[in-house]
Structure formats: C-alpha cells, structure tokens
Scaffold this active site. Sequence first.
Site, mmCIF file in Angstrom:
data_model
loop_
_atom_site.group_PDB
_atom_site.id
_atom_site.type_symbol
_atom_site.label_atom_id
_atom_site.label_comp_id
_atom_site.label_asym_id
_atom_site.label_seq_id
_atom_site.Cartn_x
_atom_site.Cartn_y
_atom_site.Cartn_z
ATOM 1 C CD GLU A 11 -2.965 -1.025 2.338
ATOM 2 O OE1 GLU A 11 -3.975 -1.741 2.270
ATOM 3 O OE2 GLU A 11 -2.740 -0.256 3.291
ATOM 4 C CD GLU B 279 -3.256 -5.891 4.150
ATOM 5 O OE1 GLU B 279 -4.115 -5.118 4.658
ATOM 6 O OE2 GLU B 279 -2.049 -5.626 4.102
#
Length: 456
Positions: free
Chosen positions: A164, A360
């Site tokens: 991220e 995720e």
Amino acid sequence: MKKFPDNFLWGAAASAPQTEGHGSTDGKSPTTWDKWFEMAPEKFFNQIGPEDTSDVYDLYQEDVNRMKEIGMNSYRTSISWARLLPDGETLNPEAVDFYRSYFQCLLDNGIEPIMNLFHFDMPWWLMKKGGWETRESVSAFGFYAKTVFEEFGDLVHRWSTFNEPLVHIEAAYLQEFHYPAIHDIKKAVQVGYHTLLAHFEAVKAFRESGKIGEIGIILNVTPAYARSNSDEDLQAKEYADLIAIKSFIDPCVLGEIPSKLIDLTKAAGLTPQTQEGDKALIKEYPVDFLGLNYYQPMRVQAPSNPNYPITSLEDLFEPYIWPERRMNPYRGWEIYPKALYDMAMLIKNEYRNIPWYVSENGMGVEGEEKFIKDGMVQDDYRIEFMEEHLAELHRGITEGSNCFGYHTWTFVDCWSWLNAYKNRYGFYRVDLENNFARSLKKSGLWFKELTENNGF
C-alpha cells in the site's frame, strides 16, 4: 458449494513491524514508529508502542504450527529493513538467522512464504536524511532489495516490493497518521515518485539476481463510485481512480505513468524532480503479479469549494456517504463486497488480466472480549464478512479474472500503528496480559473448513 481453482492460495497477511516485536533488540535499529512513540506516546492507543507487538520473533514456530492446523498454505509478511541492515549497509547476522529459520519453518510445514520488502517501516537513519523525500532513498532501497534476494532468494520465490504505497504517502504527507504527519502536497508527490522508483529498483535487482520466482507489488486498489451520473461527479470519480488506482498500477503493469496524472501535477506546479533514465526504468521492469488489498469502497462527489491550482486531494474529489451503506460500526468502514468483483473485472479488462490475488481482506472489531463465550471469540460477524466477499471474488474468477489466492488480515491479532490493539482482525486472539498467549477464534475453525473444501 463455491469451489475455487486448484492450488488456490489460502492464507493470511501481516508485517514485520506489526508482529515481530524485539523492536530495539537483536541488532535492529529504530524506525520512524519506534522514534515517534518515543517522542509522542500519547498519540498511540492506550500508549502501546511497537517494541513488543505480538512477539512473533519468539513465537513463530508455534504460530506456523497453528497456521498449518487451520489449513493455511501460504503466508505473507515483511522483512524489517532496519533489522536486516541496521545502518543501511551492514548486514545483521542475527536477522539473517531469524528470517532464514522463519522461512524454512514455513516451508517445512507446507506454507509458501510471500515476502514483502516495505510495510511503512522507514529506518530512522534514512528518515533523518528526509526519508522518501530524498533521491538517496531510491538507491538505498535498491541495495536493501539486492541484499534480501541474495540472502533469502533460495527460500522465497514470491516477492512484493511495497505494501500500500499510497498509504505511507497520504498518511504521512497529507494527513497525520504516519510520521512526519505534515500536510505538504508537493512533498507528497515527490515522496510518491521516489517510492515508485524504489519499487522499480527492487524489481530490477530481482531480475538481475537470477533467482527463481516472481515479484509484484501490493496495492490498495479500490474502484471509486460516484454520487451521481452528473458530469461533475463523474469527473470526481475519474480523478479518484487516477490517484487511487492508476498512479501505481499503470506504471507497474503497463510501464507508463498516466499522462493525465503528469498533466495534473504540471498544471498545479507539483511536477516531481526526475532524472534521466527514469522513464526507461519504469518501462523495462513490469511486475509479474499484483496483490490487491480491499476493505471498503471509495465513494466520491464533486468538490464543494475546490482550489485551483490544487492544494489537496479534496480539490479533486470529496467523500460521499451513500444513503444505503452498511457499516462496520467498530471500525467506521462501509461493508461493500461487490467492489471485490468490480476489482476482479478491472484487472481482467484493463490490466491484461495479470495474475493477482487478494492480499488483504478482513474485519476489524474493537472490544472483541465481549464476544468471548466458553473461552472462544464467537466472531460470526467476521465469518459473514469473508463469505460475502468470497462469493463476489468467486463470481469474478468464474467470469475469467486471473485470481490465484485469498489472504485475510490477519493470522494473529497484531499491533496497528496509532491504533495499537484497538481493532482486532486475527484468527487467533492475542492476550497482551498473558505473555501474548494465542487462542483460536470461531473464524479460525471456519477457515479450516474453507481450506479443506477449497470453497464453501
């Protein structure tokens, strides 16, 4: 029964700084999180810092056995840059021994290690020089990546460079959730550019290493949903997709920074400093796969009072509250499983159907102790969340999207930045008052059945 493809990866994700512990021992040097907690412990929930986290450094063998018990065949975590190279140059032998033993333990139990290089844990020695603001960070990360592949490339065959990257850019330079917690959009753009180049330096180092395997990047790619079909709201959606999706996925998969993003930064006087050869580096080293993290959708509308030239992202789009939304009341996030299907179609239709996996997905809940019955957290809410998202993922795979796995966040409850242990996500509960003792939640039993059936 919704069956998933053969050899589908079932597992969980975590990171070094959120799980390992031993934050100041065994040769590790400080990160921004260690120093920020030292400077301002009051910013951290219950003043719990990163020193101990979930003590995986000591408990990894028992944890790997627990992974095997619930049927995991893969696990993604990260290597600590500050542990492996405490000064950026000198190899820490204790770190090498720890990681080699950890990875071998996973392999011995039939669990594929997927290793990430950077998960928000900037070494302090580099942060003092400016961190990702300075061009030196690009070459420093390249050297770190080269070292990692040399030391562990015989054990790990699936790598990612960043988790991220948009988060450490936005949270540190447009919000106040990561150090240095300032608002400076020009610095944010430069940090983003250096992060992108560091990714490509790592991919280059992997290609040149000659090691067997694949390398990718893990992105929080969330399709934006406009408030209406008005030109203004659709323009806001286009900007949101440009920033949240195309800024990283286009160069990483297609080999080019989007021209609209270049034009946008130029018009605002935000063009980052570049060097000759940058474009060639981006063009030459595409990723082999993507990891996509998904928790909540992005809903946007036209900005109400935009500045021009822009001074923040709110000048491009504003958040919008969908009247029909369903919420996770503990985390404050909308639950919208269909976005996972939309992501699957996005990759199929716009990004060459590159191999990808859900890196995720999960549901954080505060105060999970109130759901303990007969010694076990009865987290039916988490099971329902995963079932709904897996149903949409299955639909995307059925329609041809090239997804090869699903990882939850996370395996054991972990420390989470300023939130510490406020929200719990794990299949195993961590008892902070009892030497980090683990106890299985109901969702772990459900996950075991899921993996045995390769579906639900």
